[in-house]
Design a protein around this motif. Sequence first.
Motif, PDB file in Angstrom:
ATOM      1  N   GLN A 113     -27.406  84.625  61.015  1.00  0.00           N
ATOM      2  CA  GLN A 113     -26.159  83.839  60.989  1.00  0.00           C
ATOM      3  C   GLN A 113     -25.274  84.226  59.814  1.00  0.00           C
ATOM      4  O   GLN A 113     -24.058  84.370  59.956  1.00  0.00           O
ATOM      5  N   ARG A 114     -25.887  84.419  58.637  1.00  0.00           N
ATOM      6  CA  ARG A 114     -25.101  84.794  57.455  1.00  0.00           C
ATOM      7  C   ARG A 114     -24.427  86.150  57.658  1.00  0.00           C
ATOM      8  O   ARG A 114     -23.241  86.319  57.351  1.00  0.00           O
ATOM      9  N   THR A 115     -25.161  87.101  58.184  1.00  0.00           N
ATOM     10  CA  THR A 115     -24.599  88.434  58.390  1.00  0.00           C
ATOM     11  C   THR A 115     -23.534  88.421  59.479  1.00  0.00           C
ATOM     12  O   THR A 115     -22.495  89.087  59.362  1.00  0.00           O
ATOM     13  N   THR A 116     -23.782  87.655  60.517  1.00  0.00           N
ATOM     14  CA  THR A 116     -22.808  87.542  61.605  1.00  0.00           C
ATOM     15  C   THR A 116     -21.482  86.999  61.104  1.00  0.00           C
ATOM     16  O   THR A 116     -20.408  87.500  61.467  1.00  0.00           O
ATOM     17  N   GLN A 117     -21.545  85.997  60.252  1.00  0.00           N
ATOM     18  CA  GLN A 117     -20.320  85.395  59.723  1.00  0.00           C
ATOM     19  C   GLN A 117     -19.518  86.395  58.890  1.00  0.00           C
ATOM     20  O   GLN A 117     -18.286  86.422  58.940  1.00  0.00           O
ATOM     21  N   LYS A 118     -20.221  87.248  58.147  1.00  0.00           N
ATOM     22  CA  LYS A 118     -19.540  88.280  57.342  1.00  0.00           C
ATOM     23  C   LYS A 118     -18.786  89.248  58.252  1.00  0.00           C
ATOM     24  O   LYS A 118     -17.637  89.615  57.970  1.00  0.00           O
ATOM     25  N   VAL A 119     -19.437  89.658  59.345  1.00  0.00           N
ATOM     26  CA  VAL A 119     -18.791  90.587  60.274  1.00  0.00           C
ATOM     27  C   VAL A 119     -17.601  89.922  60.958  1.00  0.00           C
ATOM     28  O   VAL A 119     -16.528  90.526  61.096  1.00  0.00           O
ATOM     29  N   PHE A 120     -17.775  88.676  61.366  1.00  0.00           N
ATOM     30  CA  PHE A 120     -16.678  87.951  62.010  1.00  0.00           C
ATOM     31  C   PHE A 120     -15.489  87.781  61.053  1.00  0.00           C
ATOM     32  O   PHE A 120     -14.331  87.837  61.472  1.00  0.00           O
ATOM     33  N   ASN A 121     -15.768  87.566  59.782  1.00  0.00           N
ATOM     34  CA  ASN A 121     -14.697  87.434  58.782  1.00  0.00           C
ATOM     35  C   ASN A 121     -13.903  88.733  58.663  1.00  0.00           C
ATOM     36  O   ASN A 121     -12.668  88.712  58.497  1.00  0.00           O
ATOM     37  N   LYS A 122     -14.590  89.861  58.744  1.00  0.00           N
ATOM     38  CA  LYS A 122     -13.916  91.161  58.682  1.00  0.00           C
ATOM     39  C   LYS A 122     -13.025  91.364  59.907  1.00  0.00           C
ATOM     40  O   LYS A 122     -11.937  91.948  59.816  1.00  0.00           O
ATOM     41  N   ILE A 123     -13.492  90.875  61.047  1.00  0.00           N
ATOM     42  CA  ILE A 123     -12.688  90.982  62.264  1.00  0.00           C
ATOM     43  C   ILE A 123     -11.384  90.204  62.104  1.00  0.00           C
ATOM     44  O   ILE A 123     -10.311  90.653  62.532  1.00  0.00           O
ATOM     45  N   GLU A 124     -11.467  89.028  61.496  1.00  0.00           N
ATOM     46  CA  GLU A 124     -10.287  88.190  61.286  1.00  0.00           C
ATOM     47  C   GLU A 124      -9.231  88.885  60.424  1.00  0.00           C
ATOM     48  O   GLU A 124      -8.032  88.654  60.570  1.00  0.00           O
ATOM     49  N   LYS A 125      -9.676  89.751  59.539  1.00  0.00           N
ATOM     50  CA  LYS A 125      -8.758  90.429  58.608  1.00  0.00           C
ATOM     51  C   LYS A 125      -8.279  91.773  59.147  1.00  0.00           C
ATOM     52  O   LYS A 125      -7.559  92.502  58.467  1.00  0.00           O
ATOM     53  N   PHE A 126      -8.661  92.110  60.364  1.00  0.00           N
ATOM     54  CA  PHE A 126      -8.308  93.407  60.942  1.00  0.00           C
ATOM     55  C   PHE A 126      -6.797  93.543  61.096  1.00  0.00           C
ATOM     56  O   PHE A 126      -6.123  92.658  61.622  1.00  0.00           O
ATOM     57  N   SER A 127      -6.262  94.679  60.648  1.00  0.00           N
ATOM     58  CA  SER A 127      -4.821  94.933  60.795  1.00  0.00           C
ATOM     59  C   SER A 127      -4.568  96.390  61.191  1.00  0.00           C
ATOM     60  O   SER A 127      -3.524  96.951  60.871  1.00  0.00           O
ATOM     61  N   GLY A 128      -5.554  96.972  61.849  1.00  0.00           N
ATOM     62  CA  GLY A 128      -5.450  98.378  62.236  1.00  0.00           C
ATOM     63  C   GLY A 128      -6.564  99.169  61.579  1.00  0.00           C
ATOM     64  O   GLY A 128      -7.066  98.786  60.512  1.00  0.00           O
ATOM     65  N   PHE A 129      -6.935 100.267  62.216  1.00  0.00           N
ATOM     66  CA  PHE A 129      -8.079 101.004  61.685  1.00  0.00           C
ATOM     67  C   PHE A 129      -7.997 102.462  62.112  1.00  0.00           C
ATOM     68  O   PHE A 129      -7.698 102.779  63.255  1.00  0.00           O
ATOM     69  N   GLU A 130      -8.248 103.329  61.157  1.00  0.00           N
ATOM     70  CA  GLU A 130      -8.337 104.759  61.446  1.00  0.00           C
ATOM     71  C   GLU A 130      -9.493 105.327  60.634  1.00  0.00           C
ATOM     72  O   GLU A 130      -9.391 105.464  59.411  1.00  0.00           O
ATOM     73  N   SER A 131     -10.572 105.611  61.306  1.00  0.00           N
ATOM     74  CA  SER A 131     -11.763 106.083  60.606  1.00  0.00           C
ATOM     75  C   SER A 131     -11.618 107.544  60.186  1.00  0.00           C
ATOM     76  O   SER A 131     -11.119 108.375  60.935  1.00  0.00           O
TER      77      SER A 131
END
Length: 428
Positions: A113-131
């Motif tokens: 649950q703790r790790t899932t929440q961290k990943v979900f928080n990163k999704i919320e901050k997504f503003s575009g991505f280029e690897s």
Amino acid sequence: MTTAIHNPITDIRRKFQEIPVSPEWCFKNVRSTEQWTHGYHRYPAKFLPNLVKKLIEDYTDQNDLVADLFAGCGTTLVEAKVHGRASIGVDINPVAILITQAKTTPIHPDELQRTTQKVFNKIEKFSGFESKTLKLHERIDYWFFPEHKQKIAFLYQQVLEEQNTSIRDFFLVALSNILKNCSKWLQSSTKPQVDPKKSPVDPFKAFRIQVNQMARKNKEFYEQLETSHFITTKCEIKLEDARNTSIPSNSVGAIITSPPYVTSYEYADIHQLTGYWYEYITDLYGFRKGFIGTFYSLNQETSTPSFIGQEIVNNLLEMDKRTAKEVANYFNDMLSVGKEMFRVLRAGGHACIVIGNTTLMDVKIKSSEVFAEILTMQGFEIVDIIKRSIPNKLIPTIRDKKSGRFSKLDNKNSKLVYPEEYILIARK
């Protein structure tokens, strides 16, 4: 006085002709595929968990090592763990290895649950991505729109950064299972084809739903194993060929497995999206070559030591030589599997083989009878043959009448298949 001549081929055929469907093995209206971690990932022709459960309870002891030489998505290994049996599985498909690894590894719910929440928080901050580090296969552009590809690449990057391998595998399986929904792949088809009218699902939304569903099942699985003290029960999955495994000789108490159909290379096609994203596949043609019974192996044989199998191959030769070679190759591969089963199984141990028949070029491919003959050839004693009907939802039931391949209803050659399969119980 005349003594009757014992003919094992005649005996096998007679047994199959006389077998009625066994109601106790049909498990109608049973939803065991949704229990524990069984529903983590879609998989063609899934092994029914209740079937495996009954085989474990009927043919294994607490101290037995249970093996599955066609582990697939890990149904046998999950059920073995729930029953406190040590288990080992092999599969030639790296996607299957990933799924099984995740399904058989319980994760502490709080940590997940703790790790899932961290990943979900990163999704919320997504503003575009280029690897700048991911090397994506060119076929990904064929299957995904740019905006969906970008989001999946972002999710993939976040998952790869996870240090806990069990949690990383958990997220990789979650991401793998949403790829089809988020792609241009025709949703109702098991065959790889683009749907020009499809509006793919948003990857972030699909990922959240998938992870939350899996987390609930992981919690149930973890708590069950914790209560029964089976969390540490040994379970191993290896990327190996069923024809030549590293399993020690005479070490296995019971084999519980379901070999692929003759058209098994379709597994390679079906899992290509995950294969491309996770760099399991660079060349789909090469990936197909390793699968049991595929004509991609370029085997030119049209003969097989199985008497029943040779009759089938001869009938196919009159229809199509390439198909006859493919089926002969399949039977010869399965002969190698039978030898390997006999090698790894201990004396007195049982091999429980769930196998179905199919039709190619209007020729009945009686794989169940052929494999019963193969097992006898290796020195096994067939102690029981069980016939069961398969719930239609568990396997693709629409096939081309001529080729036998998975098909669509709008194909003029298509037919609905209401399948039955056999459970061979053989003792060493």
